[in-house]
Scaffold this motif. Structure first.
Motif, PDB file in Angstrom:
ATOM      1  N   UNK B 147       0.844  -1.206   0.000  1.00  0.00           N
ATOM      2  CA  UNK B 147       0.000   0.000   0.000  1.00  0.00           C
ATOM      3  C   UNK B 147       0.870   1.243   0.000  1.00  0.00           C
ATOM      4  N   UNK B 148       1.471   1.565  -1.146  1.00  0.00           N
ATOM      5  CA  UNK B 148       1.572   0.733  -2.344  1.00  0.00           C
ATOM      6  C   UNK B 148       2.749  -0.230  -2.231  1.00  0.00           C
ATOM      7  N   UNK B 150       6.399  -1.336  -2.752  1.00  0.00           N
ATOM      8  CA  UNK B 150       7.603  -0.515  -2.922  1.00  0.00           C
ATOM      9  C   UNK B 150       8.097  -0.642  -4.365  1.00  0.00           C
ATOM     10  N   UNK B 194      -0.625   3.118  20.579  1.00  0.00           N
ATOM     11  CA  UNK B 194       0.706   3.647  20.237  1.00  0.00           C
ATOM     12  C   UNK B 194       1.158   3.166  18.862  1.00  0.00           C
ATOM     13  N   UNK B 195       1.883   4.011  18.150  1.00  0.00           N
ATOM     14  CA  UNK B 195       2.516   3.589  16.900  1.00  0.00           C
ATOM     15  C   UNK B 195       4.024   3.744  16.975  1.00  0.00           C
ATOM     16  N   UNK B 196       4.508   4.338  18.058  1.00  0.00           N
ATOM     17  CA  UNK B 196       5.952   4.492  18.233  1.00  0.00           C
ATOM     18  C   UNK B 196       6.357   3.885  19.570  1.00  0.00           C
ATOM     19  N   UNK B 220       7.503  -3.824   1.193  1.00  0.00           N
ATOM     20  CA  UNK B 220       7.715  -2.448   1.601  1.00  0.00           C
ATOM     21  C   UNK B 220       9.144  -2.148   2.013  1.00  0.00           C
ATOM     22  N   UNK B 223       9.996  -0.278   5.640  1.00  0.00           N
ATOM     23  CA  UNK B 223      10.320   1.145   5.824  1.00  0.00           C
ATOM     24  C   UNK B 223       9.717   1.732   7.099  1.00  0.00           C
ATOM     25  N   UNK B 224       8.495   1.334   7.433  1.00  0.00           N
ATOM     26  CA  UNK B 224       7.863   1.943   8.618  1.00  0.00           C
ATOM     27  C   UNK B 224       8.621   1.618   9.902  1.00  0.00           C
ATOM     28  N   UNK B 227      11.807   3.361  10.256  1.00  0.00           N
ATOM     29  CA  UNK B 227      11.723   4.809  10.492  1.00  0.00           C
ATOM     30  C   UNK B 227      10.865   5.113  11.712  1.00  0.00           C
ATOM     31  N   UNK B 228      10.717   4.151  12.592  1.00  0.00           N
ATOM     32  CA  UNK B 228      10.139   4.462  13.893  1.00  0.00           C
ATOM     33  C   UNK B 228       8.647   4.238  14.058  1.00  0.00           C
ATOM     34  N   UNK B 229       7.987   3.655  13.056  1.00  0.00           N
ATOM     35  CA  UNK B 229       6.537   3.492  13.148  1.00  0.00           C
ATOM     36  C   UNK B 229       6.163   2.004  13.019  1.00  0.00           C
ATOM     37  N   UNK B 234      -0.183  -3.068   6.046  1.00  0.00           N
ATOM     38  CA  UNK B 234      -0.788  -2.551   4.816  1.00  0.00           C
ATOM     39  C   UNK B 234      -0.604  -3.430   3.584  1.00  0.00           C
ATOM     40  N   UNK B 279      -6.918  -2.710  13.046  1.00  0.00           N
ATOM     41  CA  UNK B 279      -5.888  -3.708  12.767  1.00  0.00           C
ATOM     42  C   UNK B 279      -6.191  -4.581  11.548  1.00  0.00           C
TER      43      UNK B 279
END
Lengths: 465, 312
Positions: B147-148, B150, B194-196, B220, B223-224, B227-229, B234, B279
């Motif tokens: 989504x989308x 990579x 929480x997401x972080x 993907x 990447x999330x 980068x902390x998430x 997705x 979720x």
């Protein structure tokens, strides 16, 4: 009454058709954009976790996900009265500059570029970026490079190119490395040069389009965010300016619903937006931003804006949106350089806890104001959502310009020119229909010319049997 | 001869098409190897010319989508479900939970800015009662969720289909490319919403944050989480989840997180069920999820069935 349909409209960010009603005397009575589908995000978001709105609402649109990401996080922070740390604010500014750069480069050069470079009467098979690539490979590589710079910055700061994720309530989830910051600063400088060069190519062509400039004049108000006269993309009141350049009103995000009203449009899932007061039509986007503001936070763009305004104020021709985008791209490049060349200091976020309440955020998407409005309960869930996006706000201005272009070209005896003229008027608004209604499917392009419901003839660029 | 590629988008956000443009300079190289005969966002081709590869973004939401999808299927040799909406319904597919009436009522009547006189528009293509992934309508040859997805995975998929030598797509979960380390901890509390998480090198699960990376297909580059998430799932469920009826997103995550943190599995599972709309948002309209014997999305989300289709 005759009616023509362009189905689907191509080279826009979403799918739609245009219908054209022609009276018995052969004159255009009305052009109308029809958007044929809806996802209904306002409903889909109900019951989800409030704190995750910045992640899921990005999915409303693949072209301007960063705008939805920013609108949602801003809404939550406004509602919780949270101020993000300096480092987070700067990184958001950096990513957003990258985002606007990518979106404007796509709209200006990739989507509108072929019309401007090839001419509206060029055969449809030639009016696309692939043909430009064959004819002017170096130019197109530069265009793609410019867009890439913007999108790569989104990817580094936002974690992903499409659907970035790092704007979290309270700040930002991670910071780029010093090496990445240095690369981005260098890209900012490169983007600056590319914008200069590419603008030069377009400017020459735009100056020859006086007839289109005149045809797409809009007797409407400008609505855009303004931070005390400077172009702002968030955290600023929304200013309403009339057609003579006089500021009439200004309102904050929290009271948007007292100032804006939505209407259902015939044959279309996209709603239009008007000013509540007087039920008046307005337009948003780069053109409006450069009408209601006299400067940018960066020097070169401010200087360019002064020149832009000297050449006409307020600018109310949709065609001038293209020039306005060029000015804004200069600002983005400057902003990227300025932000990325300063080291980051301090915390990236402050702790936040969800609470019940109303959460409203208003930002400038590349194509104009975007509002996210959530109701949240004490379980941290969304119980209601309302979304107002830029293309909706431009809807009636778009119809106005489609009608005007059709009026200009109807007697030329060139269907291709007629059709593409209308599509070009639409493209000037950089319409983002994925945002507005959430994208539609398509059918073979057909133009039906009808009188009293009877189809007199059918024509099209290509119709599959 | 160059391979001919045709694309279409249905109910989606256009992000998958943008991801194709995000091949950046590689797009130019790709154009040298293939011919795009239809790509609505970039070209004025409005018909459905014959093509070797068809790429479809988006789910089927309306009669219009269904018709376009059938035309695509009829005009291409190999059909790719491109992105999570096409593969599993994606965010568009959340509409699967709601009948069309409740969506239209909300959008055209239940908003702070819709006037009291407004009604749903007329003269528009009918929404179908529900939303489905494209393989519920036509035969799909290849799925590329994300989504989308990579651009790396897009390039790999196209290369593979063109028979180019080199690496093929693998079926590992997001964790395979995540740089965070799983650690066993004690005294961890479940951080709802929480997401972080505070420690950037340690697995989210070890820190009490629900991350779906271990049950989500990697399309993907992780990447999330890098980068902390935390992963939101997705790209849809991992093959392990899809292939085993008894395994599900919530049970797998609860078990793994429970083992790492000592938080009772029951507590984690219950939280994910309570927040099922969050979720499960990317794949809830796919039978690979809703047909699982223990998955009760409607019950968890308290959205009753409108009863228009089997399985809804």
């Amino acid at each position: 009454m005759k009616s023509m349909v362009i189905n689907p409209v191509t080279r826009i960010e979403g799918h739609a058709t245009i219908t054209l009603d022609i009276d018995d005397g052969g004159k255009v009575s009305r052009g109308h954009l029809k958007v044929l589908e809806i996802r209904g995000f306002e409903k889909l978001l109900e019951g989800m976790e409030l704190m995750k709105m910045p992640l899921i609402t990005g999915r409303i649109c693949g072209v301007c996900p960063a705008a939805h990401h920013l609108a949602a996080v801003t809404a939550i922070e406004n509602g919780l009265k949270v101020k993000v740390p300096e480092a987070a604010a700067r990184l958001r500014e950096l990513m957003y500059a990258g985002h606007i750069l990518h979106s404007h480069a796509l709209s200006t050069f990739v989507l509108c570029g072929p019309d401007i470079m090839e001419g509206l009467d060029a055969p449809s098979k030639d009016r696309n970026v692939f043909n430009l690539l064959r004819l002017q490979p170096e130019l197109v590589r530069k265009v793609l490079r410019l867009r890439s710079i913007g999108q790569k910055i989104v990817e580094i700061v936002g974690g992903r190119g499409v659907h970035p994720v790092t704007f979290v309530p309270g700040g930002i989830a991670s910071a780029p490395s010093p090496e990445e910051m240095a690369s981005m600063a260098a890209w900012g400088a490169e983007a600056s040069e590319l914008v200069d060069e590419l603008s030069g190519v377009l400017f020459g062509r735009l100056s020859t389009m006086a007839d289109i400039r005149e045809a797409t004049e809009m007797p409407f108000k400008s609505v855009a965010l303004s931070n005390e006269g400077k172009v702002a993309f968030s955290h600023s009141p929304c200013v309403v300016m009339d057609g003579t350049g006089k500021v009439e009103a200004s309102f904050d995000a929290e009271v948007y619903a007292d100032n804006l009203v939505e209407h259902t449009m015939e044959g279309s899932y996209m709603k239009s937006v008007r000013l509540s007061k007087g039920d008046e039509v307005f337009f948003v986007g780069p053109l409006a931003r450069l009408n209601v503001n006299t400067g940018f936070t960066t020097p070169k763009a401010s200087q360019l804006l002064a020149g832009y305004r000297d050449r006409g104020f307020p600018r109310t021709s949709a065609l001038d949106s293209i020039e306005a985008r060029l000015v804004e791209m200069v600002h983005c490049a400057e902003s990227i350089q300025a932000v990325a060349s300063q080291p980051l200091k301090g915390d990236l976020s402050v702790p936040v806890k969800p609470a019940a309440g109303r959460f409203i955020g208003m930002v400038e998407a590349p194509r104009g104001i975007l509002i996210h409005d959530f109701q949240g309960d004490d379980q941290g869930r969304v119980t209601g959502a309302n979304l107002i996006v830029a293309t909706q706000a431009n809807y009636e201005a778009i119809d106005h310009c489609i009608t005007a272009m059709a009026t200009m070209n109807i007697d030329q005896g060139d269907d291709n020119l007629l059709l593409n003229g209308m599509e070009f008027a639409l493209r000037c608004f950089d319409p983002c229909l994925a945002c507005a209604t959430h994208a539609a499917g398509s059918m073979p392009m057909q133009v039906k010319i009808r009188r009293d419901g009877e189809v007199l003839r059918t024509l099209g660029r290509r119709i599959e049997k | 001869m160059k391979a001919r590629i045709s694309t279409e988008w249905l109910s989606g956000c256009s992000g998958c098409h943008v991801a194709m443009v995000d091949l950046h300079e590689k797009l130019v190289n790709l154009v040298e190897d293939v011919e795009f005969v239809r790509i609505p966002v970039l070209m004025d081709e409005k018909g459905y010319p014959k093509a070797d590869i068809g790429i479809v973004e988006g789910a089927v939401r309306s009669s219009h989508d269904r018709e376009a999808l059938l035309k695509m299927r009829g005009s291409v040799r190999t059909l790719i479900a491109f992105g999570t909406c096409a593969s599993y319904g994606g965010p568009s597919g959340i509409g699967w939970l709601h009948g069309k009436k409740s969506i239209l009522d909300k959008v055209y009547g239940g908003n702070p800015t819709t006037g009291s006189q407004e009604k749903a528009p007329t003269g528009v293509p009918e929404l179908e009662e529900s939303v489905v992934p494209i393989d519920e309508v036509v035969k799909v040859d290849f799925q590329l969720p994300g989504c989308p997805p990579h651009p790396y995975h897009i390039a790999l998929a196209i290369r593979t289909l063109l028979g180019a030598p080199g690496p093929a797509l693998d079926a590992k979960p997001v964790c395979a490319q995540c740089n965070r380390k799983m650690e066993k901890r004690t005294g961890v509390t479940l951080l709802k919403g929480a997401v972080t998480a505070p420690e950037k090198d340690v697995c989210f699960l070890s820190q009490g944050v629900v991350c779906l990376g271990s049950v989500t297909l990697n399309r993907c580059q992780a990447q999330c989480p890098n980068r902390g998430v935390a992963c939101a799932g997705c790209a849809g469920p991992s093959p392990a989840i899809i292939m085993e009826p008894q395994l599900d997103i919530r049970t797998m995550v609860a078990r793994r997180m429970g083992l790492l943190t000592g938080i009772p599995e029951e507590e984690i599972r219950k939280y994910i069920e309570e927040e099922a709309k969050t979720f499960y948002s990317y794949a809830l309209s796919s039978p690979v999820i809703y047909r699982k014997p223990t998955v009760e999305i409607r019950e968890w989300t308290s959205v009753p069935s409108s009863g228009a289709r089997e399985g809804i």
